[in-house]
Design a protein around this motif. Structure first.
Motif: not given
Length: 191
Positions: A77, A81-82, A85, A130-131, A133-134, A137-138
């Protein structure tokens, strides 16, 4: 609150210490006889003090694996930067799966009667969702990759480590790179 006699408290403490060591090395399904032998008590004492395996797991889960799994999630978390991450998290999760057999018991939900174990599973699953989805999205994850795929990757790895032939660490790390190469886009799409 029931106060234990000094010898009973000492036995319970020895059982906890032994369980942490045995479960970390062998997994949560390690024979209770091993825990009893390491604690220098009878198996019956484990049942008297903890009610059996699930009670013992609940008593030591944090020290065996939960604290470390939560740290892996918290560390991920903190990565801004995704893409990094995702890579950090997948690498750290696979690392702990390799090092601590009990993690695989958690991911496989081997002891569904353990409320603490199941809560840890649900927290990990929520983080995976969540990871992903992010990542979508990115534009970092391939579009076909779903939260269910993420869960399947961790469970497939857990099954392989628990029941398969354990690979060398270098082969395992090489395969982690393959996993990441397959789920992450090599180039981010233009905005």
């Amino acid at each position: 609150m029931v106060t234990l006699r000094t010898d009973a408290r000492r036995n319970a403490d020895r059982i906890r210490v032994a369980a942490v060591q045995v479960f970390r090395e062998r997994g949560l399904s390690a024979p209770l006889e091993e825990v009893a032998a390491a604690a220098q008590v009878s198996k019956a004492t484990i049942f008297n003090r903890f009610g059996g395996r699930v009670g013992l797991i609940d008593a030591v889960l944090d020290d065996v694996v939960a604290a470390e799994l939560r740290r892996v999630i918290d560390d991920a978390r903190s990565v801004v930067e995704i893409r990094s991450r995702i890579r950090s998290y997948v690498g750290a999760l696979r690392d702990i799966q390799y090092r601590v057999p009990a993690v695989n018991d958690v991911l496989l939900q081997e002891f569904p009667d353990s409320e603490q174990l199941m809560a840890l599973c649900h927290a990990g699953g929520a983080f995976h969702d969540h990871l992903v989805a992010e990542g979508h999205a990115a534009g970092v994850l391939v579009s076909e990759f779903t939260p269910t795929d993420f869960q399947a990757l961790t469970i497939d790895n857990a099954l392989a480590l628990k029941y398969g032939v354990r690979p060398s660490r270098s082969d395992y790390d090489r395969r982690t790179t393959f996993v990441l190469g397959g789920i992450c886009r090599s180039v981010q799409p233009s905005a």
